[in-house]
Design a protein around this motif. Sequence first.
Motif, PDB file in Angstrom:
ATOM      1  N   GLY A 116       0.781  -1.223   0.000  1.00  0.00           N
ATOM      2  CA  GLY A 116       0.000   0.000   0.000  1.00  0.00           C
ATOM      3  C   GLY A 116       0.809   1.267   0.000  1.00  0.00           C
ATOM      4  O   GLY A 116       0.279   2.351   0.098  1.00  0.00           O
ATOM      5  N   GLY A 117       2.140   1.174  -0.127  1.00  0.00           N
ATOM      6  CA  GLY A 117       2.964   2.356  -0.020  1.00  0.00           C
ATOM      7  C   GLY A 117       3.173   3.073  -1.330  1.00  0.00           C
ATOM      8  O   GLY A 117       2.527   2.810  -2.338  1.00  0.00           O
ATOM      9  N   LEU A 118       4.116   4.005  -1.300  1.00  0.00           N
ATOM     10  CA  LEU A 118       4.407   4.831  -2.463  1.00  0.00           C
ATOM     11  C   LEU A 118       5.512   4.213  -3.321  1.00  0.00           C
ATOM     12  O   LEU A 118       6.156   4.923  -4.089  1.00  0.00           O
ATOM     13  CB  LEU A 118       4.856   6.214  -1.990  1.00  0.00           C
ATOM     14  N   ALA A 119       5.735   2.922  -3.201  1.00  0.00           N
ATOM     15  CA  ALA A 119       6.847   2.255  -3.879  1.00  0.00           C
ATOM     16  C   ALA A 119       8.166   2.900  -3.455  1.00  0.00           C
ATOM     17  O   ALA A 119       9.122   2.963  -4.225  1.00  0.00           O
ATOM     18  CB  ALA A 119       6.674   2.300  -5.391  1.00  0.00           C
ATOM     19  N   LEU A 120       8.212   3.400  -2.224  1.00  0.00           N
ATOM     20  CA  LEU A 120       9.408   4.020  -1.663  1.00  0.00           C
ATOM     21  C   LEU A 120       9.873   3.219  -0.457  1.00  0.00           C
ATOM     22  O   LEU A 120       9.054   2.645   0.260  1.00  0.00           O
ATOM     23  CB  LEU A 120       9.105   5.448  -1.212  1.00  0.00           C
ATOM     24  N   PRO A 121      11.179   3.188  -0.210  1.00  0.00           N
ATOM     25  CA  PRO A 121      11.659   2.481   0.990  1.00  0.00           C
ATOM     26  C   PRO A 121      11.311   3.229   2.263  1.00  0.00           C
ATOM     27  O   PRO A 121      11.129   4.446   2.260  1.00  0.00           O
ATOM     28  CB  PRO A 121      13.176   2.431   0.778  1.00  0.00           C
ATOM     29  N   VAL A 122      11.214   2.486   3.340  1.00  0.00           N
ATOM     30  CA  VAL A 122      11.011   3.083   4.662  1.00  0.00           C
ATOM     31  C   VAL A 122      12.331   3.701   5.103  1.00  0.00           C
ATOM     32  O   VAL A 122      13.404   3.129   4.882  1.00  0.00           O
ATOM     33  CB  VAL A 122      10.535   2.014   5.662  1.00  0.00           C
ATOM     34  N   HIS A 123      12.275   4.877   5.702  1.00  0.00           N
ATOM     35  CA  HIS A 123      13.492   5.528   6.204  1.00  0.00           C
ATOM     36  C   HIS A 123      14.161   4.628   7.245  1.00  0.00           C
ATOM     37  O   HIS A 123      13.498   3.973   8.048  1.00  0.00           O
ATOM     38  CB  HIS A 123      13.148   6.879   6.828  1.00  0.00           C
ATOM     39  N   GLU A 124      15.489   4.612   7.239  1.00  0.00           N
ATOM     40  CA  GLU A 124      16.204   3.703   8.133  1.00  0.00           C
ATOM     41  C   GLU A 124      15.905   3.976   9.605  1.00  0.00           C
ATOM     42  O   GLU A 124      15.914   3.056  10.433  1.00  0.00           O
ATOM     43  CB  GLU A 124      17.711   3.772   7.882  1.00  0.00           C
ATOM     44  N   GLY A 125      15.628   5.242   9.945  1.00  0.00           N
ATOM     45  CA  GLY A 125      15.281   5.545  11.339  1.00  0.00           C
ATOM     46  C   GLY A 125      13.950   4.947  11.729  1.00  0.00           C
ATOM     47  O   GLY A 125      13.799   4.374  12.818  1.00  0.00           O
ATOM     48  N   ALA A 126      12.940   5.050  10.845  1.00  0.00           N
ATOM     49  CA  ALA A 126      11.639   4.440  11.112  1.00  0.00           C
ATOM     50  C   ALA A 126      11.766   2.919  11.137  1.00  0.00           C
ATOM     51  O   ALA A 126      11.169   2.255  11.996  1.00  0.00           O
ATOM     52  CB  ALA A 126      10.622   4.870  10.047  1.00  0.00           C
ATOM     53  N   GLN A 127      12.561   2.371  10.221  1.00  0.00           N
ATOM     54  CA  GLN A 127      12.735   0.921  10.184  1.00  0.00           C
ATOM     55  C   GLN A 127      13.401   0.413  11.453  1.00  0.00           C
ATOM     56  O   GLN A 127      13.074  -0.666  11.960  1.00  0.00           O
ATOM     57  CB  GLN A 127      13.573   0.517   8.963  1.00  0.00           C
ATOM     58  N   ALA A 128      14.305   1.216  11.987  1.00  0.00           N
ATOM     59  CA  ALA A 128      14.962   0.841  13.249  1.00  0.00           C
ATOM     60  C   ALA A 128      13.938   0.716  14.366  1.00  0.00           C
ATOM     61  O   ALA A 128      14.042  -0.175  15.221  1.00  0.00           O
ATOM     62  CB  ALA A 128      16.028   1.867  13.617  1.00  0.00           C
ATOM     63  N   TYR A 129      12.936   1.605  14.368  1.00  0.00           N
ATOM     64  CA  TYR A 129      11.884   1.486  15.385  1.00  0.00           C
ATOM     65  C   TYR A 129      11.048   0.234  15.141  1.00  0.00           C
ATOM     66  O   TYR A 129      10.747  -0.508  16.076  1.00  0.00           O
ATOM     67  CB  TYR A 129      10.983   2.716  15.379  1.00  0.00           C
TER      68      TYR A 129
END
Length: 443
Positions: free
Chosen positions: A291-304
Motif C-alpha cells: 500500500g505504499g508509495l513504492a518508496l523504501p522506509v526511512h532507516e530511522g523508522a525501520q529501526a523502530y
Amino acid sequence: MQNKFLVPVALLSVVLIGVFAWNVHQDTQRVYELTLATGRKTGYYYPFGQAIAEVVMQQNPRLRIKVVETEGAEENMRRLEANEAQLAIALNDTAAVPQARVIASLFKEVFHLIVSEQSGIQSVSDLKGKHIALTRKSSIAYISFWLLSKHYGLKPSDFQFTPGDWTEATKLFASGEVDAIFRVAPLGSDLVSDLLQNTPGKLVPIDQAAAMKIKWPYLQADLIPKGTYKAAPAVPDVDLPTVGVEATLLVRQDVDPVIVKEITRILFEHRRNLVTANRLAAMISQPSESGGLALPVHEGAQAYYDREKPDFFAANSDVIGLSFSFVTLFVSWLLQLRSRFLQKQKNRADKFNLIILNLIQRIRQAGTFEEIDRLQEELFEIFKQVIGDLDKDRIDADSFHSFTFTWETALKIAAEREKALRNLSLVSHDLKADFTDIKKIEN
C-alpha cells in the motif's frame, strides 16, 4: 621504556573520553527544527500535521516541527526534494521524488463521486457529457480524478470540469450548475456528510478498484459502509464499492535516523495523545509493501519497527566505537555505572508509586468535593513529573507502564469517591426536606 609508552596512551584515552563526553553533552542540548508540508488549512492534512507537531514537542521538547500550509501533494513533493521541508504528508497515489522516504501510514481516504439525482449518472462512465466540480489543480483529489477517468477511458474533452475549493463546489452543486463532485476524503467526512444530507445528491459506486490496482498498485479496493453518512434512510443504502488510498508521512532521506526513529516512536507509543488532538490518528500504522508509495522506509523508522529484533552491532554501535579506544581501562567502571543507573531508575519509579498509594488512601477518606479536587490536582502534578523523568531517562519504560496503571486506578477511585459524596449529599438534602415538611405538619 614501557612507562614512556603508557603515559601517551593514557593521555590519549583521557582526551578521547573528554571529546566523547563533550559530543554527548552537545547532542543532549541541541534543538532540532523540521518543516512539515501538509495542505490547505481547510483540508485534513494541515490539522493532522498540527496534531503531530504538538504531540512530538510534548514528548520531546528538543524536536520542533513547523507546520506549513501548501496547495497539495505536488507542492509537498517539490518542497521535500528542494529541502524546503523535511517532512511531508501525501497520498500514496502521488508521484514520488528521489529524496522521499516513508515513516508511517497515517490514515485511509476513499474516492467519493457525488452526483445529483436528476443527472442520470449511475456509474463513472456516465460522466461523459456532464459538468464536474473538482478540487484545485495541485490537490490530491484532482490528481486522483484523472487516474480514475483514464481507467474508464474518459478524456478531458469528454466533459466540462471546474476546479475550485469545497465551498465553491458545493454552491455550484446545490444550485444545479454542476452534475457531480469528486473528492478524496476519509470515511465519515463531515464535509461529505453535510453535502449529502442537505442536497439531493447520492454516491455512485466505483467498482473496478481491483482492475485499477493492476496499473497503479498503491490503489486498494475499499467500501463506503451502508449508513456512513445517514442512518435513516441510509446513505449509502448499501455497502458501496470504491477506491482507497493511504495518506502517508514522508521524510527526506538525509534526515538523521535518530530523529526519525524518535518521531516514529512518538507516533506509535503516544497514539492516545494524537487521537485526542485528531481522531484520524487512530488509523496510524506501519507502512505495508502493497500500500505504499513504492518508496523504501526511512532507516530511522525501520529501526523502530525492528526494535524487537536482536541486532547487537546496531544496538551497541556507539558503545563498541567508544570501547575500541579504552575498553581495557573502563569496562568494569561502565558496568557498575549502568547497574547504579538502572537501580536509580527503579528506586525513583517505586517512590512515585508509593506517593500514589498514599494519595489513594487520602482520596478514600476525602469528605468534600474540594478535597477530592485538590487530590486530583496532585495526581496530575505527579503525572507531569513522571513524564519529565521518562523523557530525561530518570525512569525506564517498564516502570512508567507500571506507574500509569497505579495512577489510572487512583483516578478511578477519585471518580467513585466523588460519586459517593454526591449521592450522600442528595440523601442528606432529601432528609432535610422531609424533616422540614414534618415540622410544617406539626405546626
